[in-house]
Design a protein around this motif. Structure first.
Motif, PDB file in Angstrom:
ATOM      1  N   ARG A   1      46.666  32.412  31.645  1.00 46.43           N
ATOM      2  CA  ARG A   1      45.912  32.496  30.394  1.00 46.43           C
ATOM      3  C   ARG A   1      44.475  32.982  30.601  1.00 46.43           C
ATOM      4  O   ARG A   1      43.654  32.907  29.682  1.00 46.43           O
ATOM      5  CB  ARG A   1      45.924  31.121  29.705  1.00 46.43           C
ATOM      6  CG  ARG A   1      47.311  30.732  29.181  1.00 46.43           C
ATOM      7  CD  ARG A   1      47.268  29.382  28.460  1.00 46.43           C
ATOM      8  NE  ARG A   1      48.528  29.128  27.763  1.00 46.43           N
ATOM      9  CZ  ARG A   1      49.598  28.581  28.306  1.00 46.43           C
ATOM     10  NH1 ARG A   1      49.572  28.240  29.583  1.00 46.43           N
ATOM     11  NH2 ARG A   1      50.688  28.372  27.594  1.00 46.43           N
ATOM     12  N   SER A   2      44.177  33.474  31.792  1.00 44.56           N
ATOM     13  CA  SER A   2      42.840  34.018  32.050  1.00 44.56           C
ATOM     14  C   SER A   2      42.814  35.522  31.815  1.00 44.56           C
ATOM     15  O   SER A   2      43.760  36.227  32.167  1.00 44.56           O
ATOM     16  CB  SER A   2      42.397  33.724  33.492  1.00 44.56           C
ATOM     17  OG  SER A   2      42.154  32.337  33.672  1.00 44.56           O
ATOM     18  N   GLN A   3      41.724  35.996  31.249  1.00 49.97           N
ATOM     19  CA  GLN A   3      41.600  37.407  30.934  1.00 49.97           C
ATOM     20  C   GLN A   3      41.158  38.216  32.154  1.00 49.97           C
ATOM     21  O   GLN A   3      40.694  37.669  33.153  1.00 49.97           O
ATOM     22  CB  GLN A   3      40.596  37.589  29.790  1.00 49.97           C
ATOM     23  CG  GLN A   3      41.021  36.943  28.484  1.00 49.97           C
ATOM     24  CD  GLN A   3      39.953  37.030  27.414  1.00 49.97           C
ATOM     25  OE1 GLN A   3      38.765  36.864  27.684  1.00 49.97           O
ATOM     26  NE2 GLN A   3      40.372  37.303  26.189  1.00 49.97           N
ATOM     27  N   CYS A   4      41.306  39.528  32.056  1.00 49.12           N
ATOM     28  CA  CYS A   4      40.849  40.429  33.114  1.00 49.12           C
ATOM     29  C   CYS A   4      39.346  40.663  32.993  1.00 49.12           C
ATOM     30  O   CYS A   4      38.789  40.648  31.893  1.00 49.12           O
ATOM     31  CB  CYS A   4      41.584  41.766  33.028  1.00 49.12           C
ATOM     32  SG  CYS A   4      43.354  41.660  33.385  1.00 49.12           S
TER      33      CYS A   4
ATOM     34  N   HIS B   1      39.459  43.446  40.790  1.00 52.37           N
ATOM     35  CA  HIS B   1      39.076  42.045  40.936  1.00 52.37           C
ATOM     36  C   HIS B   1      38.940  41.764  42.429  1.00 52.37           C
ATOM     37  O   HIS B   1      39.934  41.490  43.115  1.00 52.37           O
ATOM     38  CB  HIS B   1      40.130  41.115  40.328  1.00 52.37           C
ATOM     39  CG  HIS B   1      40.197  41.179  38.840  1.00 52.37           C
ATOM     40  ND1 HIS B   1      41.295  40.754  38.120  1.00 52.37           N
ATOM     41  CD2 HIS B   1      39.293  41.609  37.916  1.00 52.37           C
ATOM     42  CE1 HIS B   1      41.071  40.918  36.827  1.00 52.37           C
ATOM     43  NE2 HIS B   1      39.854  41.437  36.688  1.00 52.37           N
ATOM     44  N   THR B   2      37.729  41.835  42.939  1.00 52.50           N
ATOM     45  CA  THR B   2      37.539  41.540  44.363  1.00 52.50           C
ATOM     46  C   THR B   2      37.731  40.044  44.602  1.00 52.50           C
ATOM     47  O   THR B   2      37.595  39.227  43.689  1.00 52.50           O
ATOM     48  CB  THR B   2      36.133  41.944  44.837  1.00 52.50           C
ATOM     49  OG1 THR B   2      35.171  41.115  44.180  1.00 52.50           O
ATOM     50  CG2 THR B   2      35.847  43.416  44.544  1.00 52.50           C
ATOM     51  N   MET B   3      38.035  39.701  45.839  1.00 54.98           N
ATOM     52  CA  MET B   3      38.187  38.293  46.178  1.00 54.98           C
ATOM     53  C   MET B   3      36.863  37.556  46.013  1.00 54.98           C
ATOM     54  O   MET B   3      36.838  36.384  45.616  1.00 54.98           O
ATOM     55  CB  MET B   3      38.697  38.141  47.615  1.00 54.98           C
ATOM     56  CG  MET B   3      40.026  38.863  47.900  1.00 54.98           C
ATOM     57  SD  MET B   3      41.413  38.355  46.844  1.00 54.98           S
ATOM     58  CE  MET B   3      41.501  39.745  45.685  1.00 54.98           C
TER      59      MET B   3
ATOM     60  N   ILE C   1      47.709  43.128  37.400  1.00 57.68           N
ATOM     61  CA  ILE C   1      48.412  43.548  38.616  1.00 57.68           C
ATOM     62  C   ILE C   1      47.559  44.518  39.419  1.00 57.68           C
ATOM     63  O   ILE C   1      47.326  44.327  40.625  1.00 57.68           O
ATOM     64  CB  ILE C   1      49.763  44.202  38.259  1.00 57.68           C
ATOM     65  CG1 ILE C   1      50.723  43.171  37.663  1.00 57.68           C
ATOM     66  CG2 ILE C   1      50.383  44.868  39.486  1.00 57.68           C
ATOM     67  CD1 ILE C   1      52.017  43.771  37.131  1.00 57.68           C
ATOM     68  N   VAL C   2      47.081  45.570  38.756  1.00 57.94           N
ATOM     69  CA  VAL C   2      46.327  46.618  39.446  1.00 57.94           C
ATOM     70  C   VAL C   2      45.003  46.078  39.981  1.00 57.94           C
ATOM     71  O   VAL C   2      44.627  46.357  41.123  1.00 57.94           O
ATOM     72  CB  VAL C   2      46.091  47.819  38.504  1.00 57.94           C
ATOM     73  CG1 VAL C   2      45.143  48.832  39.153  1.00 57.94           C
ATOM     74  CG2 VAL C   2      47.415  48.480  38.141  1.00 57.94           C
ATOM     75  N   ALA C   3      44.294  45.300  39.170  1.00 57.95           N
ATOM     76  CA  ALA C   3      42.989  44.778  39.591  1.00 57.95           C
ATOM     77  C   ALA C   3      43.115  43.907  40.839  1.00 57.95           C
ATOM     78  O   ALA C   3      42.271  43.969  41.741  1.00 57.95           O
ATOM     79  CB  ALA C   3      42.350  43.993  38.456  1.00 57.95           C
TER      80      ALA C   3
ATOM     81  N   MET D   1      42.657  43.073  46.687  1.00 55.79           N
ATOM     82  CA  MET D   1      43.207  42.586  47.957  1.00 55.79           C
ATOM     83  C   MET D   1      43.092  43.626  49.057  1.00 55.79           C
ATOM     84  O   MET D   1      42.823  43.292  50.211  1.00 55.79           O
ATOM     85  CB  MET D   1      44.666  42.154  47.764  1.00 55.79           C
ATOM     86  CG  MET D   1      44.817  40.851  47.018  1.00 55.79           C
ATOM     87  SD  MET D   1      46.521  40.189  47.039  1.00 55.79           S
ATOM     88  CE  MET D   1      47.344  41.328  45.909  1.00 55.79           C
ATOM     89  N   LYS D   2      43.273  44.885  48.718  1.00 55.99           N
ATOM     90  CA  LYS D   2      43.301  45.914  49.765  1.00 55.99           C
ATOM     91  C   LYS D   2      41.916  46.188  50.351  1.00 55.99           C
ATOM     92  O   LYS D   2      41.819  46.749  51.440  1.00 55.99           O
ATOM     93  CB  LYS D   2      43.947  47.194  49.239  1.00 55.99           C
ATOM     94  CG  LYS D   2      43.064  48.067  48.374  1.00 55.99           C
ATOM     95  CD  LYS D   2      43.802  49.318  47.911  1.00 55.99           C
ATOM     96  CE  LYS D   2      42.851  50.252  47.181  1.00 55.99           C
ATOM     97  NZ  LYS D   2      43.557  51.441  46.640  1.00 55.99           N
TER      98      LYS D   2
END
Length: 264
Positions: A62-65, A70-72, A185-187, A192-193
């Protein structure tokens, strides 16, 4: 679990609490294509003397982008925003897979706020060139068909024998995976990479680190984690499981978690 929301950069972040509001805090961080519902299989076994905090990381549940990436480190800042809202000054962490990466980022950035850390089917190493290329392919596949990508990726996290034994649980969690928005998904894949190597924490962190791994984990194959499991700050546990021992092997996982709680 009680559900709440806070805001980070005007973005809504969902979190849940369970147990004693005055107890020592334990922060639970889910993995990629998951949300806080992954922990429901353990909920009735958790000691209620602790203050358990379950956070839906940006782009999941339920959290928005927040952004395209999205870096760690930014996810760690989101976690800190939740802890500040709850007035928690120090917490123990349990991070599954990607949640482990976020826990490590938090542990590096806010070490004074960490009581202990548990890497749960995770790694302190950065992505290898091969893994980065796999993530890039995953991004392209997700853009074409996010639900198919999510289903295939998530179901590939289990040991072969688990698919028949835990068919219902796997399908239940797969439905959560396929509901993940494409941006989430993409963020996460982009974040992660590019995460840095944080294995130095396994040697010099000012807190103890539990490291739980699966003997049949399709993500971390063979002896790829051996050096991490013997690091000075690490207490290692190898369970008969793939990447998802909270579903595949709760019988052996629960004593490890009890030992972790006892150490706090």
């Amino acid at each position: 679990m009680n559900q709440f929301y806070t805001y980070y950069k005007d973005i809504k972040i969902a979190y849940y609490t369970f147990g004693n509001p005055k107890g020592k805090a334990v922060v639970w961080l889910h993995g990629f294509l998951e949300d806080s519902r992954m922990w429901t299989y353990l909920l009735d076994q958790l000691p209620q003397s602790f203050r358990h905090i379950f956070i839906d990381l940006p782009g999941f549940g339920r959290s928005q982008c927040i952004a395209y990436v999205h870096t760690m480190d930014e996810m760690a800042d989101v976690v800190m925003a939740v802890l500040r809202e709850l007035k928690v000054r120090k917490a123990a962490f349990i991070g599954h897979s990607m949640g482990g990466y976020v826990s490590l980022a938090f542990g590096e950035k806010y070490s004074e706020s960490v009581r202990a850390l548990c890497l749960f089917h995770s790694t302190a190493a950065a992505d290898s060139p091969e893994k980065i290329e796999n993530r890039n392919r995953g991004i392209e596949l997700a853009k074409k068909n996010p639900q198919l990508f999510a289903r295939t990726t998530f179901q590939g996290l289990f040991a072969d024998w688990a698919h028949d034994l835990y068919k219902n649980e796997i399908e239940e969690q797969t439905q959560i995976a396929v509901s993940t928005p494409l941006q989430g998904i993409v963020a996460a894949l982009e974040g992660m990479k590019i995460r840095p190597d944080r294995t130095v924490l396994l040697h010099f962190a000012p807190y103890q680190i539990f490291h739980i791994v699966g003997s049949e984990d399709p993500v971390f194959k063979g002896h790829s984690l051996d050096d991490q499991l013997t690091a000075p700050k690490v207490k290692a546990f190898v369970l008969k499981a793939g990447h998802m021992s909270h579903i595949e092997n709760r019988k052996d996982l629960l004593p490890v978690l009890r030992e972790y709680f006892k150490s706090l």
